[in-house]
Enzyme design. Structure first.
Site, short mmCIF file in Angstrom:
data_model
loop_
_atom_site.label_atom_id
_atom_site.label_comp_id
_atom_site.label_asym_id
_atom_site.label_seq_id
_atom_site.Cartn_x
_atom_site.Cartn_y
_atom_site.Cartn_z
N SER A 240 31.13 12.59 12.95
CA SER A 240 30.26 11.56 12.38
C SER A 240 28.88 12.17 12.15
CB SER A 240 30.14 10.37 13.34
OG SER A 240 29.52 10.78 14.55
N LYS A 241 27.97 11.38 11.61
CA LYS A 241 26.64 11.91 11.33
C LYS A 241 25.93 12.40 12.58
CE LYS A 241 25.57 9.58 6.98
NZ LYS A 241 24.65 8.70 6.25
N ARG A 242 26.18 11.72 13.69
CA ARG A 242 25.52 12.15 14.93
C ARG A 242 26.06 13.49 15.41
NH1 ARG A 242 28.50 10.95 19.66
NH2 ARG A 242 30.40 9.76 19.26
#
Length: 468
Positions: A240-242
């Site tokens: 994911s983006k994190r």
């Protein structure tokens, strides 16, 4: 036979890190085999495809150094050819008109879920006469998928993967508005472009089974396939983006070198013994499909940062100077002069030792081209006490007497000054660094003095006074 690979992104967003690795693997395989690497923009989703996304993908590919052969192919431009193939299957009795309504399709899904089956089309129009069609309904064209037997994907990474044909429903080839679906467009384009090898994520395995059915129905030779495991976050969860599921341009803007990114992405799922630092030239020579692992890889920012630092330390000084020049020009507000460019290049060997990103390298280089008097950060200001400033002014007087500005002579003067002031070398070097750079961190102080030159060094020391 010439090997032909392709990368086929959908222009609905940036070139994300998983797509960049897929592109890299296809590019390396083509390079290794002396083949061609093609780029196809799959822009058939007209509502979500944007010119901005296309531009971002092309820019990301260029930054990564993944040059493709010929011009990019745009899938939407080939839609007439896709329709032609669908009609061919229809005429051959390998496809049919389906008049099922949205309500019927929803009912099929609900029934399948209630019975514990995977939702799918039940084939109710497969063998019906079109004369039974309800009035006012625009039909789709569906592929008449084999009901019996199985299809085996001879995959270069996953091994042989067999799927029962009964598990695959009759997929739509043309929608009611006569636009072709992804599944049809992909195989037609791959066939027409002469693609021999497909390397993509293992989330396409089921698609591969459907596509092999279509290849067989059309009497076309199917490309060889290799489905690579996806990239996960450090915790093993979906990326994911994190975790780092960002666009390639984000990594560029964070200060990563493209060659470091290529090396890092290569090692996410592929190995060559215990080698960690693998140049692009080595990667082209060594790359194969056999060394792609079957397990998902885990993205690790710390490893990427350390690898980037290694590439920066080993990079050519002139190259790094060119890389950071845009950041320095933004800092000074104009184009670097030839003199400034040379100044940064001459200091690069010392500057790059501590840098882990292009951004930090540029920031640590700013003092070289900063206007006088220098702005001081808080730590530097604290070092420049009244006593320290007086010592530095006496040091500047000694520098004035030098006839040659060499590192050896500079060091000798500083050591003599330290003895004369009855100080350890560090007690002079620390405020001297502050006066010369405006910070407390820099390459070796004698390197800094030599690179700045006599006039600038003495001038910066003289700028620092008790009143400032």
């Amino acid at each position: 036979m010439t090997v032909v690979t392709r990368f086929a992104p959908s222009p609905t967003g940036f070139l994300h890190i998983g797509g960049a690795r897929t592109a890299l693997f296809n590019w390396l395989y083509a390079q290794n085999k002396g083949g061609k690497f093609l780029l196809r923009i799959e822009d058939t989703d007209r509502e979500r495809s944007t010119d901005e996304a296309i531009a971002a993908i092309l820019a990301g590919m260029k930054w990564m150094g993944l040059d493709w052969d010929g011009e990019p192919t745009y899938q939407f431009a080939n839609r007439d050819r896709h329709v032609e193939v669908a009609n061919q299957l229809l005429n051959d009795g390998k496809a049919y008109y389906c008049y099922a309504s949205k309500e019927e399709l929803a009912e099929m899904r609900d029934t399948a879920r209630a019975e514990g089956r995977a939702p799918g089309y039940d084939g109710r129009w497969r063998d019906r006469d079109p004369s039974e069609a309800p009035a006012g309904v625009d039909p789709v064209i569906r592929f008449k998928s084999p009901n019996e037997g199985s299809i085996t994907i001879n995959d270069a990474v996953q091994g042989d993967v067999t799927i029962q044909n009964a598990q695959l429903d009759d997929l739509i080839l043309l929608r009611a508005d006569r636009t072709p679906t992804y599944m049809l467009s992909v195989i037609v384009d791959d066939h027409d472009m002469g693609v021999t090898d497909i390397i993509r994520g293992d989330d396409h395995l089921t698609n591969a089974a459907r596509q092999l059915q279509l290849y067989a129905a059309l009497g076309w030779d199917a490309p060889k396939m290799a489905h690579i495991p996806l990239i996960h976050g450090p915790d093993g969860a979906k990326l994911s983006k994190r975790h780092g599921a960002l666009g390639v341009e984000a990594y560029r803007d964070m200060g990563y070198l493209p060659e470091a990114m290529r090396n890092y992405l290569l090692r996410l799922g592929w190995s060559h013994g215990d080698d960690e630092i693998i140049s692009t030239e080595q990667a082209i020579e060594w790359f194969n499909l056999e060394n792609i692992g079957k397990s998902a890889s885990r993205f690790d920012f710390d490893k990427l940062e350390n690898l980037n630092g290694t590439y920066i330390r080993n990079a050519d000084d002139a190259y790094l100077t060119t890389v950071i020049a845009p950041y320095l020009e933004e800092y000074v507000g104009n184009k670097l002069s030839a003199e400034q460019h040379l100044l940064v290049k001459n200091a690069m060997n010392g500057l790059k030792e501590r840098a882990k990103s292009v951004i930090s390298l540029a920031e640590s280089s700013q003092f070289l081209i900063a206007e006088r008097p220098l702005a001081m950060d808080n730590k530097a200001s604290k070092l420049l006490t009244a006593d320290a400033i007086q010592i530095l002014q006496r040091l500047a007087d000694r520098f004035d007497t030098l006839t040659e500005w060499t590192k050896e002579q500079i060091e000798e003067v500083v050591r003599v000054s330290a003895e004369a002031e009855d100080l350890k070398l560090g007690k002079i070097a620390q405020p001297l660094r502050a006066a010369l750079t405006g910070t407390t961190v820099s390459p070796g102080i004698f390197d800094v003095l030599e690179v700045l030159g006599k006039e600038t060094s003495i001038g910066r020391i003289r700028d620092v006074n008790i009143d400032s």
